[in-house]
Design an enzyme around this catalytic site. Structure first.
Site, PDB file in Angstrom:
ATOM      1  CB  SER A  22      30.625  47.490  99.273  1.00 18.15           C
ATOM      2  OG  SER A  22      29.946  47.824  98.535  1.00 18.15           O
ATOM      3  CB  THR A  67      32.527  51.319  93.006  1.00 16.48           C
ATOM      4  OG1 THR A  67      31.483  52.444  92.609  1.00 16.48           O
ATOM      5  CG2 THR A  67      33.527  51.220  93.406  1.00 16.48           C
ATOM      6  CE  LYS A  71      28.923  51.398  89.862  1.00 14.58           C
ATOM      7  NZ  LYS A  71      27.881  51.601  89.848  1.00 14.58           N
ATOM      8  CG  ASP A 107      24.294  49.245  90.200  1.00 16.22           C
ATOM      9  OD1 ASP A 107      24.626  49.044  91.450  1.00 16.22           O
ATOM     10  OD2 ASP A 107      25.185  49.859  89.263  1.00 16.22           O
ATOM     11  N   GLY A 134      24.769  58.307  83.511  1.00 19.13           N
ATOM     12  CA  GLY A 134      24.574  56.789  83.272  1.00 19.13           C
ATOM     13  C   GLY A 134      22.979  55.640  83.959  1.00 19.13           C
ATOM     14  CG  LEU A 228      17.450  56.191  91.692  1.00 16.06           C
ATOM     15  CD1 LEU A 228      18.626  55.840  89.652  1.00 16.06           C
ATOM     16  CD2 LEU A 228      17.345  55.691  92.049  1.00 16.06           C
ATOM     17  N   GLY A 251      17.686  56.567  98.058  1.00 13.70           N
ATOM     18  CA  GLY A 251      18.332  55.158  96.876  1.00 13.70           C
ATOM     19  C   GLY A 251      19.514  54.396  97.954  1.00 13.70           C
TER      20      GLY A 251
END
Ligand code: NAP
Length: 288
Positions: A22, A67, A71, A107, A134, A228, A251
């Protein structure tokens, strides 16, 4: 980028955070758009989440990503939650408002924007999801929200897929999702071709030769295979999809677009497709 007295800070709250891509993505966007913003990782120890969120607000942080493993835990420390994030039950982006932070889930909008970028249209289509963790649950909610025709969930543990289907059908007020054990795909899928979203962890680095379904006949039914996983960039699932004539995507774009949407929320700006593509290149370069 020069930092000065006006520089705004954003960061990532998680444990661990050392592996994150990130900062690369966010600082690249700040540079490209000329925003005076810096993005840094914050390793938040277990039991310190409330202090971290309050401390971030006290330090005038513009926003944060959140993260694993926070979350869902972070929800109770927020002053407001976006309806989609509430339904998904997980927040990955905090945006500063008057009295604290508002939580969003970028997301799933990120996955949707990645699909739009790739020209994958889910409107009215029955989409297959492999997995029931999830992420698979959030994907099912997103598909309902964005106008897919239905969802077929396959999972090793059929009960978990059924729980997701029940929940999503409750939101839909109709039978939108159906759930099956993984082994049942042969009986369930018809002759038509499907968009298949691979939402299990099977095939992830270093287990790169592994794949959730080995039977090659399955891939004849795959029109688009969306894995993903982003490491490796060409998973076994993707290789089998393309070998049988389907289009395959990983992903990475989802990861980039969840960051793009967070950046847009923090800075009230629209990121261009070119800048998003630049982020993808930065990430691919860093993973080499
Ligand atoms: P999770 O909650 O742990 O769920 C894992 C899923 O994988 C479950 O459905 C599980 O089946 C299945 N699974 C694991 N090992 C298996 C095996 N050997 N055989 C068959 N099924 C198996 O994980 P998650 O949080 O949903 O994340 C899933 C994946 O999404 C991650 O691994 C990651 O690659 C990807 N992801 C991508 C992004 C992105 O930005 N691109 C972001 C987050 C996650 P059971 O229910 O039967 O255990």
């Amino acid at each position: 980028m020069r930092y000065d007295g006006h520089t705004r800070t954003c960061g990532l709250i998680g444990n661990p955070v050392e592996h994150t891509m990130s900062p690369l993505i966010q600082n690249f966007m700040a540079e490209q758009t000329g925003k005076n913003m810096v993005y840094v990782p914050f390793h938040v120890q277990q039991g310190m989440l409330e202090h971290a969120v309050k401390g971030a607000f006290a330090l005038n942080l513009l926003g944060c990503n959140v993260t694993v493993p926070y979350k869902s835990d972070v929800l109770e420390y927020l002053v407001d939650i976006d309806p989609l994030a509430k339904r998904i039950g997980a927040v990955n982006t905090l945006v500063r408002v008057e009295n604290g932070y508002k939580g969003y889930n970028t997301d799933m909008p990120g996955l949707y924007r990645a699909m739009c970028h790739d020209g994958v249209d889910i409107t009215g289509k029955e989409v297959v999801i492999l997995g029931a963790g999830g992420v698979a649950r959030a994907v099912a909610v997103m598909l309902l929200d964005k106008g897919a025709g239905g969802v077929i969930l396959f999972n090793r543990t059929a009960e978990k897929a059924q729980q997701i289907a029940d929940e999503v059908n409750g939101y839909a007020g109709a039978e939108f999702a159906r759930a099956y054990a993984l082994a049942e795909y042969e009986q369930v899928l018809t002759e038509k071709k499907y968009i298949v979203i691979q939402a299990t962890s099977v095939g992830m680095h270093p287990d790169v030769e592994n794949v959730i379904i080995r039977d090659e006949a399955f891939y004849d039914k795959v029109e688009v295979g969306y894995d993903l996983i982003f490491n490796p960039s060409n998973t076994k699932f993707m290789q089998l999809t393309t070998a049988h004539g389907g289009k395959a995507y990983n992903g990475a774009k989802m990861l980039v677009y969840q960051g793009v949407i967070a950046f847009e929320l923090w800075n009230d700006i629209r990121i261009s497709r070119e800048t998003a593509e630049g982020c993808i290149r930065q990430m691919e370069e860093a993973m080499k």
